[in-house]
Design a protein around this motif. Structure first.
Motif, PDB file in Angstrom:
ATOM      1  N   VAL A 165       0.839  -1.201   0.000  1.00  0.00           N
ATOM      2  CA  VAL A 165       0.000   0.000   0.000  1.00  0.00           C
ATOM      3  C   VAL A 165       0.875   1.252   0.000  1.00  0.00           C
ATOM      4  CG1 VAL A 165      -1.684   1.338   1.339  1.00  0.00           C
ATOM      5  CG2 VAL A 165      -1.983  -1.123   1.075  1.00  0.00           C
ATOM      6  N   ILE A 166       1.939   1.233   0.796  1.00  0.00           N
ATOM      7  CA  ILE A 166       2.850   2.374   0.838  1.00  0.00           C
ATOM      8  C   ILE A 166       3.568   2.529  -0.500  1.00  0.00           C
ATOM      9  CG2 ILE A 166       4.974   3.252   1.887  1.00  0.00           C
ATOM     10  CD1 ILE A 166       3.902   2.065   4.567  1.00  0.00           C
ATOM     11  N   ALA A 167       3.927   1.428  -1.141  1.00  0.00           N
ATOM     12  CA  ALA A 167       4.583   1.502  -2.450  1.00  0.00           C
ATOM     13  C   ALA A 167       3.665   2.150  -3.476  1.00  0.00           C
ATOM     14  CB  ALA A 167       4.997   0.111  -2.913  1.00  0.00           C
ATOM     15  N   ASP A 168       2.379   1.931  -3.327  1.00  0.00           N
ATOM     16  CA  ASP A 168       1.386   2.499  -4.238  1.00  0.00           C
ATOM     17  C   ASP A 168       1.194   3.995  -4.010  1.00  0.00           C
ATOM     18  OD1 ASP A 168      -0.561   2.137  -6.319  1.00  0.00           O
ATOM     19  OD2 ASP A 168      -2.121   2.281  -4.779  1.00  0.00           O
ATOM     20  N   ASN A 169       1.397   4.452  -2.768  1.00  0.00           N
ATOM     21  CA  ASN A 169       1.204   5.866  -2.428  1.00  0.00           C
ATOM     22  C   ASN A 169       2.079   6.200  -1.225  1.00  0.00           C
ATOM     23  OD1 ASN A 169       0.371   8.395  -1.619  1.00  0.00           O
ATOM     24  ND2 ASN A 169      -1.778   7.851  -1.395  1.00  0.00           N
ATOM     25  N   GLN A 170       3.198   6.867  -1.464  1.00  0.00           N
ATOM     26  CA  GLN A 170       4.169   7.148  -0.403  1.00  0.00           C
ATOM     27  C   GLN A 170       3.677   8.168   0.629  1.00  0.00           C
ATOM     28  OE1 GLN A 170       5.136   7.219  -3.779  1.00  0.00           O
ATOM     29  NE2 GLN A 170       5.932   5.153  -3.667  1.00  0.00           N
ATOM     30  N   THR A 171       2.560   8.827   0.378  1.00  0.00           N
ATOM     31  CA  THR A 171       2.028   9.794   1.347  1.00  0.00           C
ATOM     32  C   THR A 171       0.701   9.325   1.951  1.00  0.00           C
ATOM     33  OG1 THR A 171       0.924  11.056  -0.404  1.00  0.00           O
ATOM     34  CG2 THR A 171       3.160  11.758   0.214  1.00  0.00           C
ATOM     35  N   VAL A 172       0.418   8.046   1.829  1.00  0.00           N
ATOM     36  CA  VAL A 172      -0.836   7.480   2.327  1.00  0.00           C
ATOM     37  C   VAL A 172      -0.923   7.635   3.847  1.00  0.00           C
ATOM     38  CG1 VAL A 172       0.081   5.118   2.567  1.00  0.00           C
ATOM     39  CG2 VAL A 172      -2.356   5.466   2.150  1.00  0.00           C
ATOM     40  N   ARG A 173      -2.140   7.870   4.337  1.00  0.00           N
ATOM     41  CA  ARG A 173      -2.366   7.993   5.771  1.00  0.00           C
ATOM     42  C   ARG A 173      -2.519   6.609   6.401  1.00  0.00           C
ATOM     43  NH1 ARG A 173      -7.504  11.650   6.265  1.00  0.00           N
ATOM     44  NH2 ARG A 173      -8.224   9.872   5.053  1.00  0.00           N
ATOM     45  N   ILE A 174      -2.145   6.512   7.667  1.00  0.00           N
ATOM     46  CA  ILE A 174      -2.270   5.253   8.402  1.00  0.00           C
ATOM     47  C   ILE A 174      -3.717   4.774   8.380  1.00  0.00           C
ATOM     48  CG2 ILE A 174      -2.194   4.247  10.719  1.00  0.00           C
ATOM     49  CD1 ILE A 174       0.485   5.671  11.094  1.00  0.00           C
ATOM     50  N   ARG A 175      -4.649   5.685   8.498  1.00  0.00           N
ATOM     51  CA  ARG A 175      -6.079   5.337   8.458  1.00  0.00           C
ATOM     52  C   ARG A 175      -6.429   4.629   7.152  1.00  0.00           C
ATOM     53  NH1 ARG A 175      -9.103  10.476   9.114  1.00  0.00           N
ATOM     54  NH2 ARG A 175      -8.608  10.066  11.275  1.00  0.00           N
ATOM     55  N   ARG A 219       1.249  17.782   8.459  1.00  0.00           N
ATOM     56  CA  ARG A 219       0.536  16.871   9.358  1.00  0.00           C
ATOM     57  C   ARG A 219       0.643  15.415   8.926  1.00  0.00           C
ATOM     58  NH1 ARG A 219      -5.319  19.189  10.134  1.00  0.00           N
ATOM     59  NH2 ARG A 219      -5.452  17.204  11.207  1.00  0.00           N
ATOM     60  N   GLY A 220       1.308  15.154   7.804  1.00  0.00           N
ATOM     61  CA  GLY A 220       1.401  13.792   7.299  1.00  0.00           C
ATOM     62  C   GLY A 220       2.838  13.301   7.195  1.00  0.00           C
ATOM     63  N   ASN A 221       2.982  12.108   6.717  1.00  0.00           N
ATOM     64  CA  ASN A 221       4.284  11.479   6.514  1.00  0.00           C
ATOM     65  C   ASN A 221       4.487  11.167   5.042  1.00  0.00           C
ATOM     66  OD1 ASN A 221       5.080  11.266   9.279  1.00  0.00           O
ATOM     67  ND2 ASN A 221       3.705   9.519   9.506  1.00  0.00           N
ATOM     68  N   THR A 222       5.745  11.190   4.637  1.00  0.00           N
ATOM     69  CA  THR A 222       6.124  10.667   3.335  1.00  0.00           C
ATOM     70  C   THR A 222       7.065   9.498   3.620  1.00  0.00           C
ATOM     71  OG1 THR A 222       5.917  12.791   2.228  1.00  0.00           O
ATOM     72  CG2 THR A 222       7.288  11.138   1.152  1.00  0.00           C
ATOM     73  N   TYR A 223       6.708   8.332   3.090  1.00  0.00           N
ATOM     74  CA  TYR A 223       7.478   7.119   3.346  1.00  0.00           C
ATOM     75  C   TYR A 223       8.468   6.863   2.222  1.00  0.00           C
ATOM     76  CZ  TYR A 223       3.898   6.322   6.832  1.00  0.00           C
ATOM     77  OH  TYR A 223       3.059   6.467   7.905  1.00  0.00           O
ATOM     78  N   ARG A 224       9.582   6.237   2.590  1.00  0.00           N
ATOM     79  CA  ARG A 224      10.585   5.832   1.607  1.00  0.00           C
ATOM     80  C   ARG A 224      10.908   4.367   1.849  1.00  0.00           C
ATOM     81  NH1 ARG A 224      15.659   4.868   0.329  1.00  0.00           N
ATOM     82  NH2 ARG A 224      16.601   5.806  -1.501  1.00  0.00           N
ATOM     83  N   ILE A 225      10.696   3.566   0.833  1.00  0.00           N
ATOM     84  CA  ILE A 225      10.982   2.131   0.903  1.00  0.00           C
ATOM     85  C   ILE A 225      12.407   1.904   0.410  1.00  0.00           C
ATOM     86  CG2 ILE A 225      10.376  -0.115  -0.093  1.00  0.00           C
ATOM     87  CD1 ILE A 225       7.462   0.934  -0.229  1.00  0.00           C
ATOM     88  N   GLU A 226      13.113   1.013   1.057  1.00  0.00           N
ATOM     89  CA  GLU A 226      14.473   0.626   0.645  1.00  0.00           C
ATOM     90  C   GLU A 226      14.353  -0.544  -0.331  1.00  0.00           C
ATOM     91  OE1 GLU A 226      17.243   2.193   1.179  1.00  0.00           O
ATOM     92  OE2 GLU A 226      16.215   3.672   2.429  1.00  0.00           O
ATOM     93  N   PRO A 227      14.340  -0.283  -1.638  1.00  0.00           N
ATOM     94  CA  PRO A 227      14.059  -1.332  -2.624  1.00  0.00           C
ATOM     95  C   PRO A 227      15.124  -2.423  -2.701  1.00  0.00           C
ATOM     96  CG  PRO A 227      14.720   0.684  -3.721  1.00  0.00           C
ATOM     97  CD  PRO A 227      14.584   1.012  -2.265  1.00  0.00           C
ATOM     98  N   GLY A 228      16.357  -2.121  -2.341  1.00  0.00           N
ATOM     99  CA  GLY A 228      17.424  -3.113  -2.441  1.00  0.00           C
ATOM    100  C   GLY A 228      17.562  -4.005  -1.226  1.00  0.00           C
ATOM    101  N   LYS A 229      16.794  -3.731  -0.206  1.00  0.00           N
ATOM    102  CA  LYS A 229      16.865  -4.538   1.019  1.00  0.00           C
ATOM    103  C   LYS A 229      16.370  -5.957   0.725  1.00  0.00           C
ATOM    104  CE  LYS A 229      16.985  -4.275   5.689  1.00  0.00           C
ATOM    105  NZ  LYS A 229      18.195  -4.353   6.404  1.00  0.00           N
TER     106      LYS A 229
END
Length: 113
Positions: free
Chosen positions: A23-33, A66-76
Motif C-alpha cells: 500500500v505504501i509503495a502504491d502511495n508514499q504519502t498514504v495515511r495510516i487510516r 501533518r502527514g508522513n512521506t514514506y521511503r521504501i528501501e528497494p534493495g533490502k
C-alpha cells in the motif's frame, strides 16, 4: 478509493507486513487510516507494522506538515532464508503490478440489476 473487500478468516498467502508495504509503495504519502482500511487492520496494528519495517531498515519516513512521506528501501533483501537474495523491489513489483492489473479488470457481475 476502491471498495474494501470483506474481512477474511483463515490463512492467506501474504503477511500483513507485505500488504502494508504494498500500500505504501502504491502511495508514499498514504495515511495510516487509509492503510488500515485497505489492509483490513486496525490503525494500531499498522503503526506497529510500520515501526517493525522501520526498525529493520525496510522503510523510513519524513514528517511533512501533518502527514508522513514514506521511503521504501528497494534493495533490502527479504528476511526469510527461503527468499534469500529476493529484494523488496522484486516483491513489490509483483504486488503493485497485480494491483494495477486488477484495476483494469471489469467489475464482477453480481447478478443484480
Amino acid at each position: 478509493m476502491a471498495e474494501v473487500p470483506e474481512p477474511h478468516t483463515g490463512w492467506t498467502f501474504l503477511t500483513n507486513h507485505a500488504r502494508v508495504l504494498a500500500v505504501i509503495a502504491d502511495n508514499q504519502t498514504v495515511r495510516i487510516r487509509d492503510i488500515a482500511a485497505r489492509c483490513r487492520l486496525t490503525e494500531r496494528a499498522v503503526q506497529k507494522i510500520i515501526a517493525d519495517l522501520e526498525q529493520d531498515g525496510y522503510l523510513s519516513h519524513t514528517r511533512e506538515g501533518r502527514g508522513n512521506t514514506y521511503r521504501i528501501e528497494p534493495g533490502k533483501v527479504l528476511r526469510h532464508p527461503a527468499e534469500a537474495g529476493l529484494t523488496v523491489a522484486a516483491l513489490l513489483s509483483l504486488l503493485v503490478q497485480d494491483e494495477a492489473d486488477r484495476s483494469l479488470l471489469p467489475e464482477p457481475d453480481t447478478g443484480g440489476a
